[in-house]
Motif scaffolding. Sequence first.
Motif, mmCIF file in Angstrom:
data_model
loop_
_atom_site.group_PDB
_atom_site.id
_atom_site.type_symbol
_atom_site.label_atom_id
_atom_site.label_comp_id
_atom_site.label_asym_id
_atom_site.label_seq_id
_atom_site.Cartn_x
_atom_site.Cartn_y
_atom_site.Cartn_z
ATOM 1 N N ASP A 15 48.991 33.581 51.424
ATOM 2 C CA ASP A 15 49.577 32.907 50.265
ATOM 3 C C ASP A 15 48.757 33.142 49.006
ATOM 4 O O ASP A 15 49.312 33.397 47.925
ATOM 5 N N ARG A 16 47.444 33.068 49.134
ATOM 6 C CA ARG A 16 46.595 33.284 47.963
ATOM 7 C C ARG A 16 46.711 34.716 47.456
ATOM 8 O O ARG A 16 46.733 34.964 46.244
ATOM 9 N N ASP A 17 46.781 35.667 48.372
ATOM 10 C CA ASP A 17 46.784 37.072 47.974
ATOM 11 C C ASP A 17 48.159 37.568 47.522
ATOM 12 O O ASP A 17 48.263 38.675 46.980
ATOM 13 N N THR A 18 49.208 36.796 47.773
ATOM 14 C CA THR A 18 50.542 37.159 47.261
ATOM 15 C C THR A 18 50.962 36.297 46.081
ATOM 16 O O THR A 18 52.047 36.491 45.530
ATOM 17 N N ALA A 19 50.110 35.353 45.686
ATOM 18 C CA ALA A 19 50.457 34.458 44.578
ATOM 19 C C ALA A 19 50.540 35.239 43.267
ATOM 20 O O ALA A 19 49.695 36.084 42.972
ATOM 21 N N VAL A 20 51.581 34.965 42.510
ATOM 22 C CA VAL A 20 51.768 35.600 41.212
ATOM 23 C C VAL A 20 51.690 34.533 40.119
ATOM 24 O O VAL A 20 51.999 33.367 40.347
ATOM 25 N N THR A 21 51.255 34.952 38.938
ATOM 26 C CA THR A 21 51.131 34.049 37.792
ATOM 27 C C THR A 21 52.167 34.425 36.743
ATOM 28 O O THR A 21 52.177 35.575 36.269
ATOM 29 N N ARG A 22 53.017 33.483 36.405
ATOM 30 C CA ARG A 22 54.062 33.780 35.423
ATOM 31 C C ARG A 22 53.450 33.836 34.023
ATOM 32 O O ARG A 22 52.876 32.863 33.533
ATOM 33 N N ARG A 23 53.563 34.996 33.396
ATOM 34 C CA ARG A 23 53.058 35.186 32.040
ATOM 35 C C ARG A 23 54.096 34.777 31.012
ATOM 36 O O ARG A 23 53.788 34.240 29.945
ATOM 37 N N GLY A 24 55.338 35.066 31.321
ATOM 38 C CA GLY A 24 56.463 34.757 30.452
ATOM 39 C C GLY A 24 57.726 34.933 31.262
ATOM 40 O O GLY A 24 57.691 35.218 32.461
ATOM 41 N N GLU A 25 58.863 34.790 30.629
ATOM 42 C CA GLU A 25 60.114 34.894 31.363
ATOM 43 C C GLU A 25 60.245 36.283 32.003
ATOM 44 O O GLU A 25 60.254 37.301 31.323
ATOM 45 N N GLY A 26 60.311 36.304 33.328
ATOM 46 C CA GLY A 26 60.507 37.550 34.058
ATOM 47 C C GLY A 26 59.279 38.432 34.173
ATOM 48 O O GLY A 26 59.372 39.544 34.696
ATOM 49 N N VAL A 27 58.100 37.964 33.732
ATOM 50 C CA VAL A 27 56.885 38.775 33.768
ATOM 51 C C VAL A 27 55.798 38.014 34.531
ATOM 52 O O VAL A 27 55.516 36.848 34.222
ATOM 53 N N TYR A 28 55.188 38.689 35.502
ATOM 54 C CA TYR A 28 54.195 38.056 36.364
ATOM 55 C C TYR A 28 52.969 38.952 36.485
ATOM 56 O O TYR A 28 53.083 40.177 36.494
ATOM 57 N N ASP A 29 51.808 38.316 36.603
ATOM 58 C CA ASP A 29 50.553 39.028 36.819
ATOM 59 C C ASP A 29 50.044 38.744 38.226
ATOM 60 O O ASP A 29 50.240 37.650 38.771
ATOM 61 N N ILE A 30 49.378 39.730 38.799
ATOM 62 C CA ILE A 30 48.735 39.567 40.099
ATOM 63 C C ILE A 30 47.568 40.541 40.201
ATOM 64 O O ILE A 30 47.592 41.615 39.588
ATOM 65 N N ASP A 31 46.566 40.140 40.966
ATOM 66 C CA ASP A 31 45.447 41.017 41.291
ATOM 67 C C ASP A 31 45.637 41.418 42.750
ATOM 68 O O ASP A 31 45.398 40.616 43.654
ATOM 69 N N LEU A 32 46.097 42.641 42.992
ATOM 70 C CA LEU A 32 46.368 43.097 44.351
ATOM 71 C C LEU A 32 45.081 43.129 45.154
ATOM 72 O O LEU A 32 44.099 43.748 44.753
ATOM 73 N N SER A 33 45.083 42.460 46.295
ATOM 74 C CA SER A 33 43.869 42.309 47.093
ATOM 75 C C SER A 33 43.538 43.570 47.878
ATOM 76 O O SER A 33 44.422 44.203 48.470
ATOM 77 N N ALA A 34 42.253 43.903 47.935
ATOM 78 C CA ALA A 34 41.800 45.021 48.753
ATOM 79 C C ALA A 34 41.848 44.678 50.237
ATOM 80 O O ALA A 34 41.682 45.558 51.085
ATOM 81 N N GLY A 35 42.083 43.417 50.553
ATOM 82 C CA GLY A 35 42.120 42.997 51.936
ATOM 83 C C GLY A 35 43.347 43.450 52.704
ATOM 84 O O GLY A 35 43.413 43.278 53.923
ATOM 85 N N TRP A 36 44.319 44.044 52.010
ATOM 86 C CA TRP A 36 45.559 44.464 52.663
ATOM 87 C C TRP A 36 45.753 45.970 52.552
ATOM 88 O O TRP A 36 46.862 46.473 52.478
#
Length: 281
Positions: A15-36
Amino acid sequence: MAQVLQATIGDSEFDRDTAVTRRGEGVYDIDLSAGWTIINAVNGGYLLAVLGRALADALPHSDPFTISAHYLTASEPGPAVIRTDVVRTGRTLSTGQASLFQYDEDGREVERMRVLASYGDLDSLPDEIRTTAKPPAIPPIAQCLGPQDGPAPVSGSSAIIDRLMLRLDPATVGWAVGAPSGKGEMRAWFGLADGRDADPLALLLAVDALPPTAFELGIIGWVPTVELTVHVRSRPVPGPLRVAITTRNLAGGFLEEDAEVWDSADRLVAQSRQLARVGQG
């Protein structure tokens, strides 16, 4: 001995590694984990779960019913941007598309993958089932083999293995000892290593988490996914999943993989087909 607590849905590494942060309408940020990662790329099932989570936020329905992904370039651990578009919304189904972008060494934006998906409410589906499908015959978990029981199949990162509970059917691991069966089959018990039960997003990971069927065809190396379509049929009950994958046709450097995922109540909870390229390593 300290008690190991089982992770729950919403509170696990997945859940933590797939969590996305909404920046604005329809736009999301994520830091893709090296664990996968596997070899040098981020696993395609993990990526599909990431985009699936963004679409669940962007659409009025929360459960993926069908999701098709085209993998354009290999994704790398690190920052990424997801852009979503709502294509159509209805009473029982809503459809959206999403793309994942990263930046190359020159700072140019590169599209890594693009998906089109329809979402609904799995809990609202009728209970009637008419099927000829049967759960795969896999020995009990204790009689199956984990990564610790054999050599690493390929060189490079295998970080994803530490985050999965995978126990392979001994009948499908001939490749690990230099004696592939030639049947193009892979079967395993599947779960997350921290004990988190599966939900629809975890099913998107499960269909792409086993070693490639190409290994049992005598081909060892990277087998990158070109396209992957997943149908989620039901919300899985708690307990380990059984995953069976088959390949019937390898031609022109490409093969298909058909996967079925069954839960502990003997229900077919997900199906998928992917096209993959072979002979890359």
